[in-house]
Design a protein around this motif. Structure first.
Motif, PDB file in Angstrom:
ATOM      1  N   GLN A   2      -3.841  16.819  -5.259  1.00  0.00           N
ATOM      2  CA  GLN A   2      -3.727  16.448  -3.854  1.00  0.00           C
ATOM      3  C   GLN A   2      -2.556  15.485  -3.673  1.00  0.00           C
ATOM      4  O   GLN A   2      -2.522  14.422  -4.308  1.00  0.00           O
ATOM      5  CB  GLN A   2      -5.013  15.773  -3.359  1.00  0.00           C
ATOM      6  N   ALA A   3      -1.616  15.859  -2.821  1.00  0.00           N
ATOM      7  CA  ALA A   3      -0.461  14.987  -2.571  1.00  0.00           C
ATOM      8  C   ALA A   3      -0.907  13.656  -1.974  1.00  0.00           C
ATOM      9  O   ALA A   3      -0.309  12.611  -2.239  1.00  0.00           O
ATOM     10  CB  ALA A   3       0.528  15.683  -1.638  1.00  0.00           C
ATOM     11  N   ASN A   4      -1.961  13.684  -1.160  1.00  0.00           N
ATOM     12  CA  ASN A   4      -2.544  12.457  -0.618  1.00  0.00           C
ATOM     13  C   ASN A   4      -4.010  12.369  -1.060  1.00  0.00           C
ATOM     14  O   ASN A   4      -4.902  12.901  -0.403  1.00  0.00           O
ATOM     15  CB  ASN A   4      -2.455  12.423   0.914  1.00  0.00           C
ATOM     16  N   PRO A   5      -4.257  11.675  -2.174  1.00  0.00           N
ATOM     17  CA  PRO A   5      -5.638  11.587  -2.666  1.00  0.00           C
ATOM     18  C   PRO A   5      -6.477  10.516  -1.973  1.00  0.00           C
ATOM     19  O   PRO A   5      -7.687  10.454  -2.170  1.00  0.00           O
ATOM     20  CB  PRO A   5      -5.437  11.203  -4.142  1.00  0.00           C
ATOM     21  N   PHE A   6      -5.817   9.669  -1.143  1.00  0.00           N
ATOM     22  CA  PHE A   6      -6.493   8.475  -0.651  1.00  0.00           C
ATOM     23  C   PHE A   6      -7.690   8.756   0.266  1.00  0.00           C
ATOM     24  O   PHE A   6      -8.698   8.051   0.165  1.00  0.00           O
ATOM     25  CB  PHE A   6      -5.492   7.531   0.014  1.00  0.00           C
ATOM     26  N   PRO A   7      -7.648   9.749   1.181  1.00  0.00           N
ATOM     27  CA  PRO A   7      -8.859  10.038   1.962  1.00  0.00           C
ATOM     28  C   PRO A   7     -10.034  10.446   1.070  1.00  0.00           C
ATOM     29  O   PRO A   7     -11.188  10.111   1.363  1.00  0.00           O
ATOM     30  CB  PRO A   7      -8.421  11.187   2.881  1.00  0.00           C
ATOM     31  N   TRP A   8      -9.745  11.178  -0.013  1.00  0.00           N
ATOM     32  CA  TRP A   8     -10.788  11.576  -0.966  1.00  0.00           C
ATOM     33  C   TRP A   8     -11.367  10.339  -1.645  1.00  0.00           C
ATOM     34  O   TRP A   8     -12.596  10.219  -1.793  1.00  0.00           O
ATOM     35  CB  TRP A   8     -10.206  12.513  -2.026  1.00  0.00           C
ATOM     36  N   ILE A   9     -10.479   9.438  -2.079  1.00  0.00           N
ATOM     37  CA  ILE A   9     -10.932   8.229  -2.773  1.00  0.00           C
ATOM     38  C   ILE A   9     -11.759   7.352  -1.833  1.00  0.00           C
ATOM     39  O   ILE A   9     -12.817   6.837  -2.216  1.00  0.00           O
ATOM     40  CB  ILE A   9      -9.717   7.447  -3.333  1.00  0.00           C
ATOM     41  N   LYS A  10     -11.285   7.184  -0.593  1.00  0.00           N
ATOM     42  CA  LYS A  10     -11.995   6.328   0.359  1.00  0.00           C
ATOM     43  C   LYS A  10     -13.387   6.870   0.669  1.00  0.00           C
ATOM     44  O   LYS A  10     -14.345   6.107   0.829  1.00  0.00           O
ATOM     45  CB  LYS A  10     -11.181   6.195   1.655  1.00  0.00           C
ATOM     46  N   GLU A  12      -5.677   1.745  -6.662  1.00  0.00           N
ATOM     47  CA  GLU A  12      -5.708   2.499  -5.406  1.00  0.00           C
ATOM     48  C   GLU A  12      -7.127   2.582  -4.858  1.00  0.00           C
ATOM     49  O   GLU A  12      -7.342   2.473  -3.645  1.00  0.00           O
ATOM     50  CB  GLU A  12      -5.128   3.893  -5.624  1.00  0.00           C
ATOM     51  N   SER A  13      -8.097   2.773  -5.739  1.00  0.00           N
ATOM     52  CA  SER A  13      -9.485   2.868  -5.306  1.00  0.00           C
ATOM     53  C   SER A  13      -9.967   1.547  -4.708  1.00  0.00           C
ATOM     54  O   SER A  13     -10.586   1.524  -3.636  1.00  0.00           O
ATOM     55  CB  SER A  13     -10.374   3.268  -6.484  1.00  0.00           C
ATOM     56  N   LEU A  14      -9.669   0.448  -5.384  1.00  0.00           N
ATOM     57  CA  LEU A  14     -10.066  -0.866  -4.875  1.00  0.00           C
ATOM     58  C   LEU A  14      -9.369  -1.187  -3.552  1.00  0.00           C
ATOM     59  O   LEU A  14      -9.967  -1.789  -2.652  1.00  0.00           O
ATOM     60  CB  LEU A  14      -9.766  -1.938  -5.916  1.00  0.00           C
ATOM     61  N   ILE A  15      -8.103  -0.783  -3.429  1.00  0.00           N
ATOM     62  CA  ILE A  15      -7.370  -0.970  -2.163  1.00  0.00           C
ATOM     63  C   ILE A  15      -8.056  -0.196  -1.039  1.00  0.00           C
ATOM     64  O   ILE A  15      -8.129  -0.662   0.107  1.00  0.00           O
ATOM     65  CB  ILE A  15      -5.897  -0.530  -2.317  1.00  0.00           C
ATOM     66  N   CYS A  16      -8.576   0.986  -1.368  1.00  0.00           N
ATOM     67  CA  CYS A  16      -9.287   1.820  -0.377  1.00  0.00           C
ATOM     68  C   CYS A  16     -10.723   1.336  -0.127  1.00  0.00           C
ATOM     69  O   CYS A  16     -11.424   1.879   0.730  1.00  0.00           O
ATOM     70  CB  CYS A  16      -9.337   3.272  -0.846  1.00  0.00           C
ATOM     71  N   GLY A  17     -11.186   0.333  -0.899  1.00  0.00           N
ATOM     72  CA  GLY A  17     -12.547  -0.189  -0.727  1.00  0.00           C
ATOM     73  C   GLY A  17     -13.607   0.609  -1.453  1.00  0.00           C
ATOM     74  O   GLY A  17     -14.795   0.498  -1.131  1.00  0.00           O
ATOM     75  N   ASP A  25       0.254   0.896   3.455  1.00  0.00           N
ATOM     76  CA  ASP A  25       0.477   2.345   3.510  1.00  0.00           C
ATOM     77  C   ASP A  25      -0.692   3.108   2.900  1.00  0.00           C
ATOM     78  O   ASP A  25      -1.145   4.118   3.461  1.00  0.00           O
ATOM     79  CB  ASP A  25       1.770   2.699   2.771  1.00  0.00           C
ATOM     80  N   ILE A  26      -1.207   2.639   1.773  1.00  0.00           N
ATOM     81  CA  ILE A  26      -2.337   3.306   1.117  1.00  0.00           C
ATOM     82  C   ILE A  26      -3.549   3.315   2.040  1.00  0.00           C
ATOM     83  O   ILE A  26      -4.209   4.347   2.213  1.00  0.00           O
ATOM     84  CB  ILE A  26      -2.666   2.621  -0.233  1.00  0.00           C
ATOM     85  N   ARG A  27      -3.825   2.163   2.653  1.00  0.00           N
ATOM     86  CA  ARG A  27      -4.985   2.088   3.556  1.00  0.00           C
ATOM     87  C   ARG A  27      -4.783   2.973   4.787  1.00  0.00           C
ATOM     88  O   ARG A  27      -5.728   3.584   5.279  1.00  0.00           O
ATOM     89  CB  ARG A  27      -5.243   0.642   3.952  1.00  0.00           C
ATOM     90  N   GLY A  28      -3.541   3.041   5.277  1.00  0.00           N
ATOM     91  CA  GLY A  28      -3.249   3.905   6.426  1.00  0.00           C
ATOM     92  C   GLY A  28      -3.416   5.376   6.077  1.00  0.00           C
ATOM     93  O   GLY A  28      -4.029   6.146   6.834  1.00  0.00           O
ATOM     94  N   ARG A  29      -2.890   5.782   4.922  1.00  0.00           N
ATOM     95  CA  ARG A  29      -3.004   7.184   4.498  1.00  0.00           C
ATOM     96  C   ARG A  29      -4.443   7.559   4.158  1.00  0.00           C
ATOM     97  O   ARG A  29      -4.837   8.722   4.256  1.00  0.00           O
ATOM     98  CB  ARG A  29      -2.079   7.443   3.313  1.00  0.00           C
ATOM     99  N   ALA A  30      -5.241   6.572   3.758  1.00  0.00           N
ATOM    100  CA  ALA A  30      -6.647   6.837   3.444  1.00  0.00           C
ATOM    101  C   ALA A  30      -7.441   7.220   4.679  1.00  0.00           C
ATOM    102  O   ALA A  30      -8.501   7.851   4.578  1.00  0.00           O
ATOM    103  CB  ALA A  30      -7.272   5.611   2.781  1.00  0.00           C
ATOM    104  N   ASP A  31      -6.921   6.865   5.853  1.00  0.00           N
ATOM    105  CA  ASP A  31      -7.617   7.182   7.114  1.00  0.00           C
ATOM    106  C   ASP A  31      -7.232   8.543   7.679  1.00  0.00           C
ATOM    107  O   ASP A  31      -7.758   8.956   8.715  1.00  0.00           O
ATOM    108  CB  ASP A  31      -7.342   6.092   8.156  1.00  0.00           C
ATOM    109  N   GLU A  32      -6.296   9.241   7.024  1.00  0.00           N
ATOM    110  CA  GLU A  32      -5.911  10.577   7.502  1.00  0.00           C
ATOM    111  C   GLU A  32      -7.076  11.558   7.367  1.00  0.00           C
ATOM    112  O   GLU A  32      -7.831  11.510   6.392  1.00  0.00           O
ATOM    113  CB  GLU A  32      -4.698  11.095   6.712  1.00  0.00           C
ATOM    114  N   LEU A  33      -7.209  12.440   8.341  1.00  0.00           N
ATOM    115  CA  LEU A  33      -8.299  13.427   8.308  1.00  0.00           C
ATOM    116  C   LEU A  33      -7.989  14.529   7.308  1.00  0.00           C
ATOM    117  O   LEU A  33      -6.854  14.992   7.194  1.00  0.00           O
ATOM    118  CB  LEU A  33      -8.501  14.037   9.696  1.00  0.00           C
TER     119      LEU A  33
END
Length: 361
Positions: free
Chosen positions: A259-267, A287-292, A184-192
């Protein structure tokens, strides 16, 4: 099907609050009936549509754990839980999170109850002592309420600290790592997200609090050879910018707020930095390591040295050491080890963690 009450002070935008929501969602997916029992209606995260959320106090009752009011608050908690159980059925398990909830739930004698310890107890008390004897005493009351209780710590470091310091004598203690839904984290990280700046940047995610040591982070940023901007995801941008100005880096700070979804920022970031004095199991590092995205962190108690092992341990910096933090951030931007083989990933997988909690029943 098991009915599980997950209790917490509020749903403000912190790591413990995010973990509570993540665990509740997974228990629901596994066919159980989680309920969120929230003391005060301070919510920055979006409330789940398919999980019951119950609030005990209103906004005006912020001092519900104060020494002159705690007895009345405990009675309110008992009545509140009884009303919920009368409507939905008895809970098979209570999971209590954070100081205020731990204090009230232990005194309410709810059972079976497990208190989850998210931070270094000794470091929190040291910090509180600097605020004065009253602040220290109030926190100490909450910590002492853990005596004789079943405790779950979110890192081995916290468990070892409690056993070694003997400030608290729990009935039982064990470590259960925080749950992470890697897919889920990796999927949400790809959101625009059009708000994310173009170009390279460093990122820091966390509230503006003394524990997080933004002063050390900003001082290290000023000394770096790489003059990249720093994106701060926090809920108090004004406070952050005031401090950044003091350290001469305000022109390099981008502060879009919580940010409710920080993962695109982190990625998108080149590097995530953590400068804390203490933690429990820092969610953002994993979360950061999961996002690469590479991470550099202070080697604070507790959690970072359980996450950054092997070659990644080179990117742990001594606490409060501006020069080391600066050098390690520069080094991480130059070359960083492979992040696919993180040993802790297999121990934080969401379904495994949820089933470990269910086994407490």
């Amino acid at each position: 099907m098991k009915r599980i009450a997950i209790a917490i002070d509020s749903l403000a935008g912190g790591g413990a609050e995010k973990i509570v929501l993540t665990l509740a969602a997974e228990l629901k997916r596994l066919g159980h009936a989680p309920h969120l029992l929230v003391l005060t209606p301070h919510c920055e995260y979006q409330l789940p549509a398919d999980i019951p959320v119950h609030f005990c106090f209103d906004e005006s009752q912020k001092q519900s754990d104060s020494i002159w009011r705690v007895s009345r608050s405990v009675e309110e908690v008992k009545r509140w839980v009884s009303e919920i159980e009368a409507e939905y059925g008895l809970f098979d398990l209570f999971l209590s999170n954070l100081d205020k909830t731990n204090l009230l739930f232990t005194q309410a004698n709810l059972s079976p109850l497990f208190c989850i310890v998210h931070n270094s107890i000794e470091e929190e008390l040291k910090r509180q002592l600097k605020l004065g004897p009253l602040a220290y005493f109030n926190m100490l009351r909450a910590k002492k309420s853990l005596n004789g209780q079943h405790l779950v710590t979110v890192s081995k470091g916290i468990e070892r600290e409690i056993i070694a310091c003997q400030r608290i004598s729990p009935q039982s203690i064990r470590t259960i790592y925080n749950p992470f839904d890697l897919k889920d984290i990796r999927g949400r990280a790809d959101e625009l997200n059009q708000a994310i700046p173009d170009g390279d940047f460093i990122i820091h995610v966390g509230r503006v609090a003394k524990q997080k040591r933004h002063d050390i982070l900003f001082a290290a940023l000023a000394k770096m050879k790489h003059q990249l901007p720093l994106v701060l995801l926090c809920s108090n941008p004004k406070k952050a910018m005031k401090l950044a100005k003091k350290y001469g880096v305000a022109d390099r700070i981008i502060c879009p707020g919580f940010q409710a979804n920080p993962f695109p920022w982190i990625k998108k970031a080149r590097l995530l930095a953590l400068s804390s004095d203490y933690e429990g199991l820092p969610t953002v590092l994993l979360e950061s390591l999961i996002c690469g995205t590479p991470v550099v962190s202070t080697d604070c108690p507790h959690g970072p040295n359980e996450i950054l092992t092997g070659p990644l341990a080179d990117f742990l910096s001594p606490r409060r050491d501006v020069d080391q933090l600066s050098e390690k951030m520069d080094a991480a931007l130059g070359d960083y080890p492979n992040m696919e083989d993180i040993a802790l990933f297999e121990h934080i997988e969401i379904e495994k963690i949820a089933k470990t909690y269910l086994a407490l029943i």
